[in-house]
Design an enzyme around this catalytic site. Structure first.
Site, PDB file in Angstrom:
ATOM      1  N   GLN A   1       1.186  -1.221  -0.053  1.00  0.00           N
ATOM      2  CA  GLN A   1      -0.105  -0.055  -0.199  1.00  0.00           C
ATOM      3  C   GLN A   1       1.311   1.383  -0.287  1.00  0.00           C
ATOM      4  O   GLN A   1       0.656   2.385  -0.917  1.00  0.00           O
ATOM      5  CB  GLN A   1      -1.140   0.128   1.298  1.00  0.00           C
ATOM      6  CG  GLN A   1      -1.944   1.292   1.118  1.00  0.00           C
ATOM      7  CD  GLN A   1      -2.405   1.397   2.755  1.00  0.00           C
ATOM      8  OE1 GLN A   1      -1.820   0.935   3.922  1.00  0.00           O
ATOM      9  NE2 GLN A   1      -4.079   1.206   2.868  1.00  0.00           N
TER      10      GLN A   1
ATOM     11  N   TYR B   1      -1.053   7.188   3.284  1.00  0.00           N
ATOM     12  CA  TYR B   1      -1.693   8.723   2.321  1.00  0.00           C
ATOM     13  C   TYR B   1      -1.340   9.913   3.431  1.00  0.00           C
ATOM     14  O   TYR B   1      -0.912  10.367   2.564  1.00  0.00           O
ATOM     15  CB  TYR B   1      -3.036   8.538   2.891  1.00  0.00           C
ATOM     16  CG  TYR B   1      -4.052   9.378   2.363  1.00  0.00           C
ATOM     17  CD1 TYR B   1      -4.408   9.214   0.815  1.00  0.00           C
ATOM     18  CD2 TYR B   1      -4.128  10.475   3.400  1.00  0.00           C
ATOM     19  CE1 TYR B   1      -4.659  10.448   0.594  1.00  0.00           C
ATOM     20  CE2 TYR B   1      -5.274  11.508   2.761  1.00  0.00           C
ATOM     21  CZ  TYR B   1      -5.437  11.684   1.002  1.00  0.00           C
ATOM     22  OH  TYR B   1      -6.117  11.903   0.050  1.00  0.00           O
TER      23      TYR B   1
ATOM     24  N   THR C   1     -16.403  12.357  -1.494  1.00  0.00           N
ATOM     25  CA  THR C   1     -16.198  11.260  -2.884  1.00  0.00           C
ATOM     26  C   THR C   1     -16.049  10.347  -2.809  1.00  0.00           C
ATOM     27  O   THR C   1     -15.629   9.519  -1.273  1.00  0.00           O
ATOM     28  CB  THR C   1     -14.532  12.019  -2.544  1.00  0.00           C
ATOM     29  OG1 THR C   1     -13.748  11.681  -1.907  1.00  0.00           O
ATOM     30  CG2 THR C   1     -14.379  13.748  -2.907  1.00  0.00           C
TER      31      THR C   1
END
Length: 219
Positions: free
Chosen positions: A56, A141, A176
């Site tokens: 990831q 992230y 989103t």
């Protein structure tokens, strides 16, 4: 968009992970328009479908940092007197890493090669689950947005003489597919914040700054 009266809007395919696609887009804009006024780097991923954290981390950094770096570098020659808006996030806070890393990332002498080495070291450390011990955050992230803000700072210094403003910003937590539909803000809300920077006069005043809620914010 054409049905809404925006007849001059055109679609241009651009896969930021494909250098040939990036170069094709640059060539098209160069031939059709001769310059680019604004580049909004909004493409990003959280790599939801990747199972292991190390995979990831690599997937997220490949898109959110390295591919974004490639796009910016290829478009810079068309951007004299233009601007780049890097869509980062408040989660890219500097405090998520150790003091040593904070000092390195906030240095006005930081180079792209050093930042890329920092990102690659984080990716390598995730393979042995030693990234936290090495002073990195446990969110790939959030680390990618940290790297994007640091990249903004470097590019803002390197291209100031060409009157190119490079700004990073937080669009807010918006509804989103990636942000989730429990988010408090609409996608239109985030788009309005981006549009504020796209249209702002005297954008060089914000060169190298991180913008949140239409104001300069701390990193």
């Amino acid at each position: 968009l054409h049905d809404e009266g925006l007849k001059n809007v055109r679609y241009l395919h651009l896969d930021i992970e494909d250098m040939s696609s990036i170069k094709s887009a640059v060539e098209f804009i160069s031939k059709e328009h001769g310059k680019l006024d604004v580049l909004v780097n909004n493409a990003a991923t959280k790599a939801f479908t990747v199972e292991s954290f190390s995979e990831q981390a690599a997937a997220i950094m490949r898109v959110n940092y390295f591919a974004t770096l490639d796009v910016s570098n290829e478009f810079f020659p068309l951007l004299k007197n233009g601007r780049i808006i890097n869509v980062a996030s408040f989660v890219g806070r500097l405090s998520q890493v150790s003091k040593e890393h904070q000092t390195k990332l906030s240095s006005e002498n930081l180079k792209i090669e050093e930042l890329s080495a920092f990102v690659n070291d984080f990716i390598e450390k995730t393979k042995t689950n030693s990234h936290e011990a090495a002073g990195y955050n446990n969110s790939a992230y959030e680390m990618s947005k940290l790297a994007l803000i640091a990249l903004t700072n470097i590019h803002s210094r390197e291209h100031a003489d060409d009157n190119i403003a490079v700004v990073s910003m937080c669009p807010g937590w918006c509804k989103t597919e990636m942000g989730g539909y429990d988010a408090p803000e609409t996608a239109a809300f985030g788009g309005d914040l981006i549009n504020f920077l796209v249209l702002k006069d005297n954008i060089m005043e914000l060169n190298g700054k991180f913008i949140r809620d239409k104001a300069v914010a701390g990193w």
